[in-house]
Design an enzyme around this catalytic site. Sequence first.
Site, PDB file in Angstrom:
ATOM      1  N   HIS A 165       0.814  -1.227   0.000  1.00  0.00           N
ATOM      2  CA  HIS A 165       0.000   0.000   0.000  1.00  0.00           C
ATOM      3  C   HIS A 165       0.842   1.269   0.000  1.00  0.00           C
ATOM      4  O   HIS A 165       1.899   1.343   0.599  1.00  0.00           O
ATOM      5  CB  HIS A 165      -1.078  -0.012   1.076  1.00  0.00           C
ATOM      6  CG  HIS A 165      -0.616   0.099   2.492  1.00  0.00           C
ATOM      7  ND1 HIS A 165      -0.311   1.298   3.084  1.00  0.00           N
ATOM      8  CD2 HIS A 165      -0.439  -0.847   3.449  1.00  0.00           C
ATOM      9  CE1 HIS A 165       0.026   1.093   4.354  1.00  0.00           C
ATOM     10  NE2 HIS A 165      -0.031  -0.203   4.600  1.00  0.00           N
ATOM     11  N   ASP A 218       6.155   0.743   6.510  1.00  0.00           N
ATOM     12  CA  ASP A 218       4.694   0.616   6.387  1.00  0.00           C
ATOM     13  C   ASP A 218       4.160   1.716   5.484  1.00  0.00           C
ATOM     14  O   ASP A 218       3.784   2.760   5.970  1.00  0.00           O
ATOM     15  CB  ASP A 218       4.039   0.662   7.765  1.00  0.00           C
ATOM     16  CG  ASP A 218       2.537   0.381   7.702  1.00  0.00           C
ATOM     17  OD1 ASP A 218       2.068  -0.088   6.656  1.00  0.00           O
ATOM     18  OD2 ASP A 218       1.845   0.640   8.691  1.00  0.00           O
ATOM     19  N   GLU A 277      -4.865   2.355   2.621  1.00  0.00           N
ATOM     20  CA  GLU A 277      -5.013   1.204   3.518  1.00  0.00           C
ATOM     21  C   GLU A 277      -5.242   1.681   4.942  1.00  0.00           C
ATOM     22  O   GLU A 277      -5.973   1.057   5.700  1.00  0.00           O
ATOM     23  CB  GLU A 277      -3.756   0.323   3.456  1.00  0.00           C
ATOM     24  CG  GLU A 277      -3.900  -1.008   4.196  1.00  0.00           C
ATOM     25  CD  GLU A 277      -3.601  -0.941   5.685  1.00  0.00           C
ATOM     26  OE1 GLU A 277      -4.097  -1.798   6.427  1.00  0.00           O
ATOM     27  OE2 GLU A 277      -2.896  -0.027   6.131  1.00  0.00           O
ATOM     28  N   GLU A 278      -4.614   2.793   5.296  1.00  0.00           N
ATOM     29  CA  GLU A 278      -4.515   3.151   6.717  1.00  0.00           C
ATOM     30  C   GLU A 278      -5.776   3.763   7.315  1.00  0.00           C
ATOM     31  O   GLU A 278      -5.981   3.701   8.515  1.00  0.00           O
ATOM     32  CB  GLU A 278      -3.340   4.125   6.935  1.00  0.00           C
ATOM     33  CG  GLU A 278      -1.966   3.540   6.614  1.00  0.00           C
ATOM     34  CD  GLU A 278      -1.498   2.510   7.629  1.00  0.00           C
ATOM     35  OE1 GLU A 278      -2.239   2.222   8.591  1.00  0.00           O
ATOM     36  OE2 GLU A 278      -0.387   1.986   7.458  1.00  0.00           O
ATOM     37  N   ASP A 285       2.697  -6.349   3.696  1.00  0.00           N
ATOM     38  CA  ASP A 285       2.371  -5.196   4.550  1.00  0.00           C
ATOM     39  C   ASP A 285       2.826  -5.456   5.979  1.00  0.00           C
ATOM     40  O   ASP A 285       2.116  -5.174   6.936  1.00  0.00           O
ATOM     41  CB  ASP A 285       0.857  -4.917   4.497  1.00  0.00           C
ATOM     42  CG  ASP A 285       0.489  -3.628   5.229  1.00  0.00           C
ATOM     43  OD1 ASP A 285       1.406  -2.819   5.511  1.00  0.00           O
ATOM     44  OD2 ASP A 285      -0.704  -3.442   5.528  1.00  0.00           O
ATOM     45  N   HIS A 335       4.228   3.253  12.503  1.00  0.00           N
ATOM     46  CA  HIS A 335       3.368   4.428  12.713  1.00  0.00           C
ATOM     47  C   HIS A 335       4.021   5.513  13.581  1.00  0.00           C
ATOM     48  O   HIS A 335       3.320   6.344  14.149  1.00  0.00           O
ATOM     49  CB  HIS A 335       2.015   4.034  13.336  1.00  0.00           C
ATOM     50  CG  HIS A 335       1.147   3.218  12.431  1.00  0.00           C
ATOM     51  ND1 HIS A 335      -0.170   2.943  12.722  1.00  0.00           N
ATOM     52  CD2 HIS A 335       1.396   2.640  11.229  1.00  0.00           C
ATOM     53  CE1 HIS A 335      -0.693   2.199  11.749  1.00  0.00           C
ATOM     54  NE2 HIS A 335       0.241   2.007  10.833  1.00  0.00           N
TER      55      HIS A 335
END
Length: 395
Positions: free
Chosen positions: A212, A224, A258-259, A286, A358
């Site tokens: 993604h 990520d 995606e997030e 992912d 993140h």
Amino acid sequence: MAAELRQLGLEVRLQPVAVTHWIRGAETATLVEYPGMVPGTTQKIVLTALGGSSSTPPDGLTADVVTVNTFDELTALGRDKVAGKIVLFNELFDKQKAAAGLAFAAYGETVRYRGAGAKAAADLGAVAALVRSVGSIDYRLPHTGFSFPAGIPAGAVTAEDADLIVHLASQGKVRMHLTLTPQKLPDETGYNVIADLKGVEHPEQIVLVSGHLDSWDLGTGAIDDGAGVVIAMETAEILQRLHLRPARTLRVIAWMDEETGGAGSKAYSTEYSADFAHHIAAIESDAGAAHPLGFDVKAAPAAIDALRPVQAVLQSIGATVFQPSTYPPGADIAAMSDAGVPAFGVMQDGRTYFNYHHSAADTLDKIVPSELRENAAAMAVLAYALTNMKDPLPR
Ligand SMILES: [Zn+2]
């Protein structure tokens, strides 16, 4: 992405996707009253807003803090003890699980507080919700992520600050001044990048490889999921460089969004679900870029048997695990998987993934080039087998 994939000789299209436009604002917090406080001082709290958070007033709000470890504890407190307060969810990330190779299990146990905590707190009248950062190492670094919009400010404090608040709250009243001023703006248009290396025998049959494209804003999104996008792109490059003509079409997708809700995968399903019968398999990466151990697989047991020769090829890099999964092994390929498309998620060594995930530390230096190459090799071997095996995998 589109330019790179065109240069590799693929047919590229950009599929428009309406995406949420949420931007971070000020994010500060201080404890302004707590047991043992020295007059005239305050205590800084390190935190970040969660995606989907509402805003406090521009100069913040001040309220008592109530701490809970679980949803059950919140429910037990009830509206009387929660209304008008800032709720802190202090669910601990199980570091031993992560160290033992079960990082995603540890993540699953805690991330539900990040996702649903604000809503649960708002339902009882809380004025804001905070979670202990979902991460596996404590460098006083907050980890952001998606929180279902609940109409109240939502943030993640560092593990150290969560410990401090819980410790102080066990001794008496704790009051916090909290300023979070993110803004929700009108939706924007983003794109799924869809690139085909056409099959020479069965161009209508698709083997999909993907990662993604969107990432959180604190870091640069290297693990990520820049890595996943690169691994998928490399799969096409490896086939091209080795002049391997796939019998079926290899489709590379860099998913949008995606997030914050999966708008990209929804847009793809809306357009292509009638064609899922021709989607022979879908692969997503992912889970970072560390050494690949193999794949999580959601497919018929006979499909795993049919892939024994692939395991043998992957022996040399140690990526031989084909672990049956009961849930779709990738958020963006979940709809396809639920529709019966055999689905694969690259299973990376996840022991350090949630150290950075993140957070501001998700940057390219965390990626080991040799391990990234192993991932590309693993995806390429599996994808090429799927494009060229005589019969599609049983469903
Ligand atoms: Zn991701």
